[in-house]
Design an enzyme around this catalytic site. Sequence first.
Site, PDB file in Angstrom:
ATOM      1  N   HIS A 192       0.862  -1.185   0.000  1.00 31.75           N
ATOM      2  CA  HIS A 192       0.000   0.000   0.000  1.00 31.75           C
ATOM      3  C   HIS A 192       0.895   1.231   0.000  1.00 31.75           C
ATOM      4  O   HIS A 192       1.843   1.303   0.786  1.00 31.75           O
ATOM      5  CB  HIS A 192      -0.910  -0.001   1.231  1.00 31.75           C
ATOM      6  N   HIS A 242       0.739  -4.972   2.291  1.00 29.61           N
ATOM      7  CA  HIS A 242      -0.679  -4.729   2.607  1.00 29.61           C
ATOM      8  C   HIS A 242      -1.574  -5.927   2.324  1.00 29.61           C
ATOM      9  O   HIS A 242      -2.447  -6.262   3.115  1.00 29.61           O
ATOM     10  CB  HIS A 242      -1.125  -3.539   1.770  1.00 29.61           C
TER      11      HIS A 242
HETATM   12  P1  FAD Z   1      -9.139 -11.662   7.924  1.00 27.42           P
HETATM   13  O1  FAD Z   1     -10.120 -10.585   8.073  1.00 27.42           O
HETATM   14  O2  FAD Z   1      -7.714 -11.304   8.048  1.00 27.42           O
HETATM   15  O3  FAD Z   1      -9.482 -12.799   8.984  1.00 27.42           O
HETATM   16  C1  FAD Z   1      -8.606 -13.881   9.159  1.00 27.42           C
HETATM   17  C2  FAD Z   1      -8.994 -14.599  10.419  1.00 27.42           C
HETATM   18  O4  FAD Z   1      -8.291 -15.831  10.511  1.00 27.42           O
HETATM   19  C3  FAD Z   1      -8.646 -13.828  11.679  1.00 27.42           C
HETATM   20  O5  FAD Z   1      -9.736 -13.949  12.554  1.00 27.42           O
HETATM   21  C4  FAD Z   1      -7.442 -14.582  12.240  1.00 27.42           C
HETATM   22  O6  FAD Z   1      -7.302 -14.496  13.631  1.00 27.42           O
HETATM   23  C5  FAD Z   1      -7.794 -15.997  11.818  1.00 27.42           C
HETATM   24  N1  FAD Z   1      -6.638 -16.904  11.747  1.00 27.42           N
HETATM   25  C6  FAD Z   1      -5.521 -16.788  11.005  1.00 27.42           C
HETATM   26  N2  FAD Z   1      -4.707 -17.841  11.217  1.00 27.42           N
HETATM   27  C7  FAD Z   1      -5.333 -18.643  12.105  1.00 27.42           C
HETATM   28  C8  FAD Z   1      -4.994 -19.867  12.726  1.00 27.42           C
HETATM   29  N3  FAD Z   1      -3.840 -20.507  12.516  1.00 27.42           N
HETATM   30  N4  FAD Z   1      -5.882 -20.407  13.608  1.00 27.42           N
HETATM   31  C9  FAD Z   1      -7.046 -19.795  13.889  1.00 27.42           C
HETATM   32  N5  FAD Z   1      -7.418 -18.619  13.336  1.00 27.42           N
HETATM   33  C10 FAD Z   1      -6.567 -18.055  12.443  1.00 27.42           C
HETATM   34  N6  FAD Z   1     -10.105  -4.429   1.547  1.00 27.42           N
HETATM   35  C11 FAD Z   1     -11.143  -3.825   0.945  1.00 27.42           C
HETATM   36  O7  FAD Z   1     -11.813  -4.425   0.106  1.00 27.42           O
HETATM   37  N7  FAD Z   1     -11.481  -2.548   1.283  1.00 27.42           N
HETATM   38  C12 FAD Z   1     -10.795  -1.822   2.195  1.00 27.42           C
HETATM   39  O8  FAD Z   1     -11.139  -0.701   2.494  1.00 27.42           O
HETATM   40  C13 FAD Z   1      -9.676  -2.419   2.814  1.00 27.42           C
HETATM   41  N8  FAD Z   1      -8.925  -1.735   3.713  1.00 27.42           N
HETATM   42  C14 FAD Z   1      -7.924  -2.381   4.375  1.00 27.42           C
HETATM   43  C15 FAD Z   1      -7.216  -1.709   5.360  1.00 27.42           C
HETATM   44  C16 FAD Z   1      -6.253  -2.367   6.106  1.00 27.42           C
HETATM   45  C17 FAD Z   1      -5.495  -1.641   7.165  1.00 27.42           C
HETATM   46  C18 FAD Z   1      -5.984  -3.739   5.845  1.00 27.42           C
HETATM   47  C19 FAD Z   1      -4.973  -4.477   6.646  1.00 27.42           C
HETATM   48  C20 FAD Z   1      -6.663  -4.398   4.839  1.00 27.42           C
HETATM   49  C21 FAD Z   1      -7.630  -3.732   4.089  1.00 27.42           C
HETATM   50  N9  FAD Z   1      -8.337  -4.373   3.086  1.00 27.42           N
HETATM   51  C22 FAD Z   1      -9.378  -3.751   2.468  1.00 27.42           C
HETATM   52  C23 FAD Z   1      -8.116  -5.796   2.824  1.00 27.42           C
HETATM   53  C24 FAD Z   1      -9.219  -6.584   3.525  1.00 27.42           C
HETATM   54  O9  FAD Z   1      -9.519  -5.981   4.761  1.00 27.42           O
HETATM   55  C25 FAD Z   1      -8.813  -8.011   3.780  1.00 27.42           C
HETATM   56  O10 FAD Z   1      -8.260  -8.575   2.637  1.00 27.42           O
HETATM   57  C26 FAD Z   1     -10.048  -8.837   4.179  1.00 27.42           C
HETATM   58  O11 FAD Z   1     -10.682  -8.228   5.259  1.00 27.42           O
HETATM   59  C27 FAD Z   1      -9.618 -10.248   4.519  1.00 27.42           C
HETATM   60  O12 FAD Z   1     -10.702 -10.898   5.109  1.00 27.42           O
HETATM   61  P2  FAD Z   1     -10.539 -12.430   5.519  1.00 27.42           P
HETATM   62  O13 FAD Z   1     -11.793 -12.806   6.198  1.00 27.42           O
HETATM   63  O14 FAD Z   1     -10.084 -13.195   4.353  1.00 27.42           O
HETATM   64  O15 FAD Z   1      -9.306 -12.424   6.540  1.00 27.42           O
HETATM   65  C1  SIN Z   2      -7.590   1.748   1.694  1.00 25.28           C
HETATM   66  O1  SIN Z   2      -8.543   2.203   2.319  1.00 25.28           O
HETATM   67  O2  SIN Z   2      -6.715   2.435   1.150  1.00 25.28           O
HETATM   68  C2  SIN Z   2      -7.444   0.282   1.588  1.00 25.28           C
HETATM   69  C3  SIN Z   2      -8.369  -0.184   0.564  1.00 25.28           C
HETATM   70  C4  SIN Z   2      -8.035  -1.558   0.125  1.00 25.28           C
HETATM   71  O3  SIN Z   2      -7.028  -2.125   0.511  1.00 25.28           O
HETATM   72  O4  SIN Z   2      -8.816  -2.080  -0.668  1.00 25.28           O
END
Ligand code: FAD
Ligand code: SIN
Length: 522
Positions: free
Chosen positions: A241, A349
Amino acid sequence: MISTNYLVIGSGVAGLTFAVKIAQKFPNKTITIVTKGDEEESNTKYAQGGIAVVLNEQKDSFAKHIEDTLIAGDGLCTPEIVAMVVKEGPKRLQELVAWETNFDLDSNGTFDLGKEGGHSEYRVVHYKDITGFELERALLKKVHQLPNITILPHHFAIDLITEHHIENKETDAVSCYGAYILNQCTDKILTIKAQHTLLASGGIGSVYGHTTNPIIATGDGIAMAYRAKAVIKGMEFVQFHPTTMYTPEGGSSFLISEAVRGFGAYLRTKDGHRFMLDYDSRAELASRDIVSQCIDSELKKTGDPFVYLDCTHLDMAAFKKHFPNIYEKCSEEHIQLEKDWIPVVPASHYLCGGIDIDKNGKTSVNNLYACGECSRTGLHGANRLASNSLLEALVYSHNIYLDLCEAPKVNVPENIPPWNDDGTSIPKEHILIQHNLKQLQALMRNYVGIVRNNDRLHMAIKHLNLLYEEVEELYRKSKITTALCELRNMINVAHLIIQQSLNRKENKGGYYNISNIKKASK
Ligand code: FAD
Ligand code: SIN
């Protein structure tokens, strides 16, 4: 030993959305969610910008969102997947609204749409600058209302259970029957048997140390799937990012949302030059691979540790309304946005690659699905378009739910053994784990960063192999701890990133290797 119909690993948007859907459909079946931190801790919780969805069909269209996604992905997206995800977006958003998730509305009562890098239109649905926090709140509330879901916080998935763990079972096809789980409060290891397992374990930011991700993002799901012989693809496409708040110590860094540039902020060098105009006609709103590479180039040219993001010319009353969290964080750091620029630097990111899945979320391992950031769907190609990640997780959790509504019954073998920790002792080597982790993160930042070259990648493999040997030895001898498993997983993930980087002979999107340019110009 616990038996459940559906085991979900992870409580971010992917895991929770799936769990709610399947629990509502089958009230007599059990869903067990394990998650390694507090139940809300996840990348999802920190999402700022929002969810990209086509809603205003007078100004926007599916075709434009598809086109923007394909351009960002630089020729490596799977076009039919892009079309499917984009077109499903509005329906999935309506479900979130029905589940009482709040989104900002404009004065006409319609969604207030933001804009981010690479988007040709305003289409990002958001809740202030804390969209992910609101999403987690709403989804967890729903999960707690459903009696057939059990959520186990502070439970760490160590490894998937496959034929490999079952004596006398010989077969070529690999199937998953649940996972071994460490209760982080008691240190006991549970065997959770499941007919279907969903990896929803999120990203890998911690592999680099300097990241927008929380420290839990250690790529565990990808490493577990890799060890279970699932196909893993696109690992070279780590997205950096462009704008995280600079701190001299690095580590997990506060994100300054791309939506701030969508709102009109400028990137400047220390002497005030608006350098993005030199590189791309879209300036600050070029896709984030390009903006990160341009910042990297400016930093190398000037030797400065950061560039600046200038918001001083913006309507500050409106800014505070849209970005209250960012405004507050800057104030805490004594940055007054009315007159000061924010020091920013790129940080790791998002992982565009991951566990390869089909359009129904199936991995190459039987009974094993993957969803969200740990998966690789074909949507992002070589670089993810901003705010397409939450969208992808919502669409795929729905597709997996539909697939499982029709899935035949799985017979889980009776003879799954408990976790075997014979011959191990309590590790006395915490300091070694910490030291190796720091080494790994420095290696990844210095040798496998935004701009790569083959010499450095080869050096990285050499150093990584030494770390691998040391940590595997420790793993064989030690009682399981979360820190040790995470380090082992991060080494697996780093190996995949470096190896798949070396395999890529052409630069695309977020992957930029100087050796490929030299080769092409010979
Ligand atoms: P996560 O939300 O990361 O959840 C993973 C889960 O797995 C967590 O609960 C974790 O504890 C659990 N876990 C991991 N390993 C283990 C294990 N070994 N045992 C048990 N539990 C485990 N995307 C967008 O589309 N729009 C945005 O505005 C945006 N902004 C972002 C801003 C930031 C600061 C960040 C970091 C990311 C952003 N993203 C955004 C990306 C997006 O948030 C993520 O890609 C998305 O939320 C991932 O969701 P997920 O459910 O796949 O994983
Ligand atoms: C951001 O708000 O800049 C993050 C958005 C994203 O990772 O999709």
